[in-house]
Design a protein around this motif. Structure first.
Motif, PDB file in Angstrom:
ATOM      1  N   SER A 299       0.873  -1.198  -0.190  1.00  0.00           N
ATOM      2  CA  SER A 299      -0.060  -0.182   0.026  1.00  0.00           C
ATOM      3  C   SER A 299       0.745   1.243  -0.178  1.00  0.00           C
ATOM      4  O   SER A 299       0.684   2.135  -0.889  1.00  0.00           O
ATOM      5  CB  SER A 299      -0.955  -0.021   1.250  1.00  0.00           C
ATOM      6  N   ILE A 303       1.413   4.212  -2.601  1.00  0.00           N
ATOM      7  CA  ILE A 303       0.996   5.850  -2.515  1.00  0.00           C
ATOM      8  C   ILE A 303       2.215   6.512  -2.828  1.00  0.00           C
ATOM      9  O   ILE A 303       2.023   7.444  -3.445  1.00  0.00           O
ATOM     10  CB  ILE A 303       0.907   5.770  -1.075  1.00  0.00           C
ATOM     11  N   SER A 307      -0.009   7.844  -6.102  1.00  0.00           N
ATOM     12  CA  SER A 307      -0.968   8.661  -5.539  1.00  0.00           C
ATOM     13  C   SER A 307      -0.581  10.057  -5.631  1.00  0.00           C
ATOM     14  O   SER A 307      -1.579  10.864  -5.735  1.00  0.00           O
ATOM     15  CB  SER A 307      -1.205   8.339  -4.280  1.00  0.00           C
ATOM     16  N   SER A 309       0.405  11.660  -3.174  1.00  0.00           N
ATOM     17  CA  SER A 309       0.233  12.296  -1.773  1.00  0.00           C
ATOM     18  C   SER A 309       1.739  12.128  -1.023  1.00  0.00           C
ATOM     19  O   SER A 309       2.363  11.124  -1.269  1.00  0.00           O
ATOM     20  CB  SER A 309      -0.873  11.253  -0.893  1.00  0.00           C
ATOM     21  N   ALA A 312       0.493   9.635   4.589  1.00  0.00           N
ATOM     22  CA  ALA A 312      -0.199   8.614   4.693  1.00  0.00           C
ATOM     23  C   ALA A 312      -0.263   8.412   6.274  1.00  0.00           C
ATOM     24  O   ALA A 312       0.232   8.551   7.218  1.00  0.00           O
ATOM     25  CB  ALA A 312       0.346   7.444   3.875  1.00  0.00           C
ATOM     26  N   ASP A 329      -4.636   7.691   2.280  1.00  0.00           N
ATOM     27  CA  ASP A 329      -3.658   8.576   1.614  1.00  0.00           C
ATOM     28  C   ASP A 329      -4.688   9.825   1.592  1.00  0.00           C
ATOM     29  O   ASP A 329      -5.759   9.440   1.325  1.00  0.00           O
ATOM     30  CB  ASP A 329      -2.645   8.255   0.613  1.00  0.00           C
ATOM     31  N   SER A 370     -11.621   4.362  -2.862  1.00  0.00           N
ATOM     32  CA  SER A 370     -10.971   5.244  -3.487  1.00  0.00           C
ATOM     33  C   SER A 370     -11.782   6.419  -4.219  1.00  0.00           C
ATOM     34  O   SER A 370     -12.847   6.105  -4.740  1.00  0.00           O
ATOM     35  CB  SER A 370      -9.931   4.691  -4.598  1.00  0.00           C
ATOM     36  N   GLY A 374      -8.475  10.577  -2.255  1.00  0.00           N
ATOM     37  CA  GLY A 374      -7.747   9.716  -1.566  1.00  0.00           C
ATOM     38  C   GLY A 374      -8.103   8.245  -1.422  1.00  0.00           C
ATOM     39  O   GLY A 374      -9.279   8.086  -2.074  1.00  0.00           O
TER      40      GLY A 374
END
Length: 404
Positions: A299, A303, A307, A309, A312, A329, A370, A374
């Motif tokens: 995961s 991210i 992602s 981001s 997290a 995230d 999702s 995020g």
């Protein structure tokens, strides 16, 4: 044909085999007024034995009595001897000794067996059987041979789909375990052998550097560069070893291993991670701890890579079902439609498919939500994976792992 299509669609959408077989029995009972159908499956774990598994209209006590037979009287029916695969009608059932228990149990329920047809693979190996019963003294309509043959064919498809899925899942589990074992072996080799040799090399370079005349600037710089390079390689080997299989996971448990792993991510990739984990988290089974660690690892990798981001959250908590692991995230989210595709489909990342499989074969479930705001990955691990309370000596040993 409409019913056949619907049953095949149920199989295609992953509806459990028993639901499909019960639906098939309901259809047969509707098409043959007064009939009560039952599907039996061959229990290969206990030899040649047929167990009733489907038939919502069949008397429960009748199914239980057949299910409780200690030894299956089906050797002749289930063997590869001549006659195997033949459909048995009321005359055969009334006279054949192997169906004595069925006849007697049916009579006690006010029923009489009218047909017992094997469910076979293409190679003529027996998968189970379809039984038809009618109330005693009832006027039986002529059996619709074509309908029953089509029903037996659909039952064979449903059972084989289930068997193939189980075999594929078992293969996937063994493959994943094999990969984890290989990762553990390589990680130990990197840490215990390659890492130690690099450490000795670094010490030797330092000794040589100290003995060089200070005027020999060129050699001094060369050795300094070698020392720095050795240190970098040693750090990379240590990181690679930990990424493949964190030794603290086996020695100290999930709590310490995740804390160390997240600290390393913060240093290497600059992802700010907030960890919310209970103090003195109870130990889980080895496969559950490894599954949770890999889910967190996959995961956070997603991210970092996809992602966008920079922050997290990893939260681990006790819930009524067992343990919940949540990774979230504030990134751009997973593209629309990806999560609705097949778990092993082309559009789904290996990380997501791997997480789903890991959670599934330890009996848990994985939920992914999702949006443009995020993504949240949540895994539920059943409570039976918690280990029993350890002795005070083991508890002291764990305390030493959690020290700063």
């Amino acid at each position: 044909m409409t019913t056949e299509t619907r049953l095949l669609e149920m199989l295609g959408h992953g509806v459990p085999m028993l639901e499909v077989l019960n639906e098939l029995c309901n259809f047969i009972d509707t098409q043959l007024p007064g009939a009560i159908s039952t599907v039996f499956l061959l229990d290969n774990n206990e030899g040649q034995r047929l167990r009733p598994v489907a038939g919502p209209n069949a008397p429960k006590t009748w199914k239980e009595e057949i299910d409780n037979l200690e030894a299956g009287p089906y050797v002749g029916f289930c063997s590869t001897a001549e006659g195997q695969g033949r459909a048995l009608t009321v005359g055969d059932i009334d006279s054949d000794a192997i169906f004595a228990v069925h006849r007697e149990a049916a009579l006690r329920e006010g029923l009489q067996m009218a047909s017992f047809r094997p469910i076979l693979t293409i190679e003529k190996e027996i998968l189970g059987a379809l039984a038809l019963s009618y109330p005693q003294r009832a006027h039986w309509p002529k059996l619709d041979t074509e309908l029953i043959e089509r029903a037996v064919h659909l039952a064979a498809i449903a059972i084989e789909c289930y068997r193939n899925e189980q075999e594929l899942r078992e293969f996937s589990k063994r493959l994943s375990q094999s990969q984890d074992d290989e990762r553990r072996r390589i990680a130990r080799e990197l840490h215990d052998s390659t890492g130690q040799k690099l450490s000795v090399l670094a010490m030797n370079l330092a000794l040589v550097k100290n003995q060089i005349n200070s005027s020999e600037i060129q050699f001094h710089k060369m050795l300094s560069d070698c020392s720095a390079l050795t240190t970098d390689i040693s750090e990379e080997v240590r990181t690679l070893s930990y990424m493949m299989h964190p030794p603290l996971l086996d020695e100290c448990g999930l709590e310490t291993a995740i804390q160390m792993y997240l600290g390393g991510i913060n240093r290497r990739v600059g992802l700010e991670i907030q960890l919310d984990i209970p103090l003195r988290l109870e130990r889980l089974s080895e496969e559950a701890e490894l599954a949770i660690f890999r889910i967190v690892q996959a995961s956070l990798a997603n991210i970092h890579l996809h992602s966008g981001s920079r922050t997290a959250t990893v939260k681990i908590e006790r819930v009524s079902e067992g343990l919940a692991v949540t990774i979230s995230d504030q990134g751009r989210g997973i593209p629309s439609g990806v999560l609705e595709r097949s778990p092993l489909g082309k559009g789904v990342g290996v990380g997501i498919a791997g997480m789903r499989e890991r959670v599934k074969y330890i009996g848990g479930r994985l939920e992914i939500e999702s949006s443009e705001y995020g993504t949240t990955v949540r895994a539920i691990i059943p409570s039976h994976h918690f280990r029993e309370a350890k002795s005070s000596a083991a508890a002291v040993g764990r305390d030493s792992c959690g020290g700063d």
